[in-house]
Motif scaffolding. Sequence first.
Motif, mmCIF file in Angstrom:
data_model
loop_
_atom_site.group_PDB
_atom_site.id
_atom_site.type_symbol
_atom_site.label_atom_id
_atom_site.label_comp_id
_atom_site.label_asym_id
_atom_site.label_seq_id
_atom_site.Cartn_x
_atom_site.Cartn_y
_atom_site.Cartn_z
ATOM 1 N N ILE A 136 -6.911 14.501 0.142
ATOM 2 C CA ILE A 136 -5.966 13.542 0.408
ATOM 3 C C ILE A 136 -4.956 14.319 1.551
ATOM 4 C CG2 ILE A 136 -4.119 11.886 0.120
ATOM 5 C CD1 ILE A 136 -5.426 11.738 -2.887
ATOM 6 N N LEU A 140 -5.052 13.428 5.490
ATOM 7 C CA LEU A 140 -3.824 13.033 6.323
ATOM 8 C C LEU A 140 -3.272 13.781 7.137
ATOM 9 C CD1 LEU A 140 -2.535 10.784 3.301
ATOM 10 C CD2 LEU A 140 -3.751 9.982 5.067
ATOM 11 N N PHE A 165 -9.814 7.740 -6.040
ATOM 12 C CA PHE A 165 -8.490 7.721 -5.790
ATOM 13 C C PHE A 165 -8.146 8.192 -4.435
ATOM 14 C CE2 PHE A 165 -4.540 10.294 -5.975
ATOM 15 C CZ PHE A 165 -3.734 9.264 -6.035
ATOM 16 N N ALA A 166 -8.995 9.405 -3.932
ATOM 17 C CA ALA A 166 -8.537 9.910 -2.604
ATOM 18 C C ALA A 166 -8.903 9.055 -1.556
ATOM 19 C CB ALA A 166 -9.531 11.325 -2.470
ATOM 20 N N ARG A 168 -8.886 5.809 -1.648
ATOM 21 C CA ARG A 168 -7.981 4.743 -1.673
ATOM 22 C C ARG A 168 -6.652 4.967 -0.867
ATOM 23 N NH1 ARG A 168 -9.964 3.210 -6.658
ATOM 24 N NH2 ARG A 168 -8.380 4.150 -7.769
ATOM 25 N N GLN A 169 -6.138 6.426 -1.164
ATOM 26 C CA GLN A 169 -4.986 6.921 -0.817
ATOM 27 C C GLN A 169 -5.278 7.161 0.688
ATOM 28 O OE1 GLN A 169 -1.860 7.459 -2.367
ATOM 29 N NE2 GLN A 169 -2.778 6.097 -3.639
ATOM 30 N N ILE A 170 -6.180 7.530 1.240
ATOM 31 C CA ILE A 170 -6.477 8.114 2.633
ATOM 32 C C ILE A 170 -6.534 6.577 3.267
ATOM 33 C CG2 ILE A 170 -7.857 8.565 4.358
ATOM 34 C CD1 ILE A 170 -8.772 10.853 2.280
ATOM 35 N N SER A 171 -7.106 5.642 2.939
ATOM 36 C CA SER A 171 -6.972 4.228 3.416
ATOM 37 C C SER A 171 -5.881 3.631 3.558
ATOM 38 C CB SER A 171 -8.202 3.574 2.846
ATOM 39 O OG SER A 171 -9.494 3.913 2.884
ATOM 40 N N GLN A 172 -5.223 3.803 2.268
ATOM 41 C CA GLN A 172 -3.577 3.073 2.519
ATOM 42 C C GLN A 172 -2.763 3.566 3.074
ATOM 43 O OE1 GLN A 172 -2.100 3.112 -1.765
ATOM 44 N NE2 GLN A 172 0.147 3.177 -0.881
ATOM 45 N N HIS A 173 -2.707 4.877 3.501
ATOM 46 C CA HIS A 173 -1.800 5.718 4.141
ATOM 47 C C HIS A 173 -2.031 5.757 5.850
ATOM 48 C CE1 HIS A 173 0.890 6.737 0.870
ATOM 49 N NE2 HIS A 173 -0.158 7.046 0.374
ATOM 50 N N HIS A 223 -12.829 0.462 1.960
ATOM 51 C CA HIS A 223 -13.422 1.538 1.093
ATOM 52 C C HIS A 223 -14.571 1.321 0.479
ATOM 53 C CE1 HIS A 223 -14.054 5.158 -1.248
ATOM 54 N NE2 HIS A 223 -13.936 4.363 -2.268
#
Length: 231
Positions: A136, A140, A165-166, A168-173, A223
């Motif tokens: 992540i 980022l 998890f990684a 989703r977090q990358i896509s979200q941010h 994702h």
Amino acid sequence: MTDLLILGTDTDAGKTTFSLLFLHLFGDRFDYWKPLASGVSDAETVSRLLPQVTVHSPVMHFAEPVAPLLAANRAGESIPSAEELAARKPVTPNRLLIESFGSPFSPLNQTELQVDFLRRLAIPSVLVSSSRLGAIGRTLQTLKALAGEGIEPAAVILIGESDEFAARQISQHRNTGPAFSFHPPQERAPDGLARRAARQAEAVPAGGGAVSARAFSRPNTTHRSLTPPPP
């Protein structure tokens, strides 16, 4: 219809693995070119595993498996400027899959970073990162640094074991484009590559050739994690 640039967060992120999977599916439309290389020849690897793909020789290749600039210094050679390197991009009736080396911010020559060359190409790109621990932050950070240089990868490719998890977090941010998980082939051999590419074909944007931000960020592809059964 355009060329596609493969970026990586760092060395051994999985750029060549993704290139092999992509070219197995779309090698009839894309040639392969890695402008600068050192150590084991990725161009030779692509030629050996995908003989149907046209592979263009690098501008410079150094046998020593260290950073190209360090290898050039030790060999008493000079790496061309970013402008000259971009001008030497192969002319081909197909599109080019261009694989970069190391990180976008690796030194290119004595005065420039690789990102200076990448900006001059001005083509769509994807960013490849390993899914190992730290994916992540590593991804980022690279995306933010690239944005400061005016480069916005159309998608992020996580190579390795699936990390929901990684991804989703990358896509979200990042808020612009999807993150995909790609499992590497268990062995770098034609059969293993063919099996893995076939199982992950749905993760490559439809048509392969529409490599643009629009293609990678079409609806409902925020994702997609692929967990194919073992061979």
